[in-house]
Design a protein around this motif. Structure first.
Motif, PDB file in Angstrom:
ATOM      1  N   GLN A  83       0.836  -1.198   0.000  1.00 15.88           N
ATOM      2  CA  GLN A  83       0.000   0.000   0.000  1.00 15.88           C
ATOM      3  C   GLN A  83       0.879   1.261   0.000  1.00 15.88           C
ATOM      4  OE1 GLN A  83      -2.473   1.185   3.524  1.00 15.88           O
ATOM      5  NE2 GLN A  83      -4.168   0.724   2.128  1.00 15.88           N
ATOM      6  N   ARG A  84       0.476   2.262  -0.816  1.00 20.60           N
ATOM      7  CA  ARG A  84       1.207   3.529  -0.868  1.00 20.60           C
ATOM      8  C   ARG A  84       0.223   4.688  -0.833  1.00 20.60           C
ATOM      9  NH1 ARG A  84       5.057   5.122  -5.866  1.00 20.60           N
ATOM     10  NH2 ARG A  84       3.043   5.111  -6.949  1.00 20.60           N
ATOM     11  N   CYS A  85       0.549   5.698  -0.014  1.00 23.11           N
ATOM     12  CA  CYS A  85      -0.287   6.892   0.083  1.00 23.11           C
ATOM     13  C   CYS A  85      -0.105   7.737  -1.169  1.00 23.11           C
ATOM     14  CB  CYS A  85       0.108   7.690   1.321  1.00 23.11           C
ATOM     15  SG  CYS A  85      -0.757   9.269   1.485  1.00 23.11           S
ATOM     16  N   ALA A 129       3.343   9.424  -0.508  1.00 20.22           N
ATOM     17  CA  ALA A 129       4.090   8.263  -1.009  1.00 20.22           C
ATOM     18  C   ALA A 129       4.603   7.344   0.095  1.00 20.22           C
ATOM     19  CB  ALA A 129       5.255   8.702  -1.904  1.00 20.22           C
ATOM     20  N   GLU A 130       4.076   7.482   1.312  1.00 14.31           N
ATOM     21  CA  GLU A 130       4.459   6.581   2.404  1.00 14.31           C
ATOM     22  C   GLU A 130       3.992   5.155   2.087  1.00 14.31           C
ATOM     23  OE1 GLU A 130       5.696   5.814   6.605  1.00 14.31           O
ATOM     24  OE2 GLU A 130       6.221   7.237   5.014  1.00 14.31           O
ATOM     25  N   LEU A 131       4.893   4.172   2.303  1.00 16.42           N
ATOM     26  CA  LEU A 131       4.555   2.762   2.119  1.00 16.42           C
ATOM     27  C   LEU A 131       4.101   2.180   3.447  1.00 16.42           C
ATOM     28  CD1 LEU A 131       7.464   1.534  -0.192  1.00 16.42           C
ATOM     29  CD2 LEU A 131       5.180   2.318  -0.846  1.00 16.42           C
ATOM     30  N   CYS A 168      -3.297   6.994   5.935  1.00 18.07           N
ATOM     31  CA  CYS A 168      -1.833   7.023   5.942  1.00 18.07           C
ATOM     32  C   CYS A 168      -1.330   7.361   7.343  1.00 18.07           C
ATOM     33  CB  CYS A 168      -1.318   8.054   4.942  1.00 18.07           C
ATOM     34  SG  CYS A 168       0.473   8.287   4.986  1.00 18.07           S
ATOM     35  N   TYR A 187      -1.189   1.465  -4.460  1.00 13.01           N
ATOM     36  CA  TYR A 187      -0.193   0.456  -4.132  1.00 13.01           C
ATOM     37  C   TYR A 187       0.930   0.488  -5.163  1.00 13.01           C
ATOM     38  CZ  TYR A 187      -2.208  -2.510  -7.832  1.00 13.01           C
ATOM     39  OH  TYR A 187      -2.658  -3.004  -9.036  1.00 13.01           O
ATOM     40  N   GLU A 246      11.976  -2.540   0.079  1.00 15.02           N
ATOM     41  CA  GLU A 246      11.224  -1.283   0.026  1.00 15.02           C
ATOM     42  C   GLU A 246      11.041  -0.652   1.405  1.00 15.02           C
ATOM     43  OE1 GLU A 246      10.477  -3.513  -3.651  1.00 15.02           O
ATOM     44  OE2 GLU A 246      10.401  -4.070  -1.529  1.00 15.02           O
TER      45      GLU A 246
END
Length: 269
Positions: free
Chosen positions: A166-168, A172-174, A182, A192, A228
């Motif tokens: 998942q990505r905001c 862009a926070e994972l 987030c 994602y 990642e």
């Protein structure tokens, strides 16, 4: 008011549980800042006070049918170390209640509380704590296990032979496991990315008992830190428990349990 004053035995237990080896805490001695909430927790048999704002708001939303809850984010500010012997107290107030909001988990309300800890009259720490109280969706027809709402992209990816994180969309926070907002910026626009599938064993356990259907004990369950940056749990396959070590490199594989369910597992790169 805290039941007990700040004390060395509890500090030592915290340090061991968290793996914190900073010598300053026992040398001074002072409490790790992140322990502040520990001193005033209610405990397993404790009861929230009648004027607790989070408890009161949760009860109201329960009555309205918003019976499920998930913590979304927390921010703490520390003004100084707590010293051994100090007895702290906490004062909490309701910050805001926002909703109704449609989220991946269902319709719900975000409840924010603001707490301040004091040593005597001196404020020593503050916390913003937010939860989502939501109305659970109806069970899927036919019963059985189903992926949690908002995680479908992850399970779809496994069926396609992809490891998705998942990505905001905002910062862009994972994040893994997936959530409804987030943890970094609080945004709820989430997508994602496809992971490379390579990582390092961060920790692991060797499972001996109880028996697990479809598995022959002993087997290894590993917590893998992906390249990642997020961590993911899965069985480590293709090697004996004695061959496993923290720090070893592994690659994601895909264990097809049936036509619908595929699980991530780990093997030699």
């Amino acid at each position: 008011m805290a039941t007990d004053p700040v004390n060395v035995p509890m500090i030592r237990h915290w340090l061991e549980a968290m793996g914190d080896t900073n010598p300053v805490y026992l040398a001074e001695p002072v409490a790790p800042p992140a322990m502040v909430q520990v001193w005033t927790m209610f405990g397993l048999t404790g009861q929230r006070p009648a004027d607790d704002p989070l408890g009161a708001m949760v009860a109201l939303l329960d009555e309205a049918g918003f019976t499920s809850v998930v913590a979304t984010n927390c921010e703490q500010t520390y003004h100084r170390y707590l010293r051994v012997g100090e007895r702290v107290s906490v004062a909490s107030r309701l910050g805001e209640v926002t909703g109704p909001k449609r989220t991946a988990l269902g319709e719900g309300w975000f409840v924010t509380t603001l707490s301040t800890w004091y040593a005597g009259d001196e404020p020593v720490a503050e916390m913003m704590f937010r939860v989502l109280k939501f109305r659970p969706r109806a069970a899927a027809p036919g019963g059985g296990l189903r992926p949690v709402a908002g995680t479908g992209f992850f399970w779809d990816g496994l069926r396609a032979g992809e490891l998705r994180i998942q990505r905001c969309a905002g910062c862009a926070e994972l994040r893994h496991p997936p959530g409804v907002t987030c943890p970094r910026c609080g945004g709820d626009e989430l997508g994602y990315v496809r992971a490379a599938g390579l990582g390092t064993v961060y920790s692991f356990v060797v499972h001996h008992h109880p028996p697990v259907p479809g598995r022959t004990a002993p087997f290894v369950v590993a917590l893998v830190e992906l390249d990642e940056g997020v961590r993911m749990v899965g069985e480590l396959v293709g090697m004996a428990p004695a061959e496993v070590a923290i720090g070893m490199r592994v690659r994601a594989r895909f264990d097809r349990v049936d036509d619908e369910l595929v699980l991530p597992v780990w093997g030699a790169p």
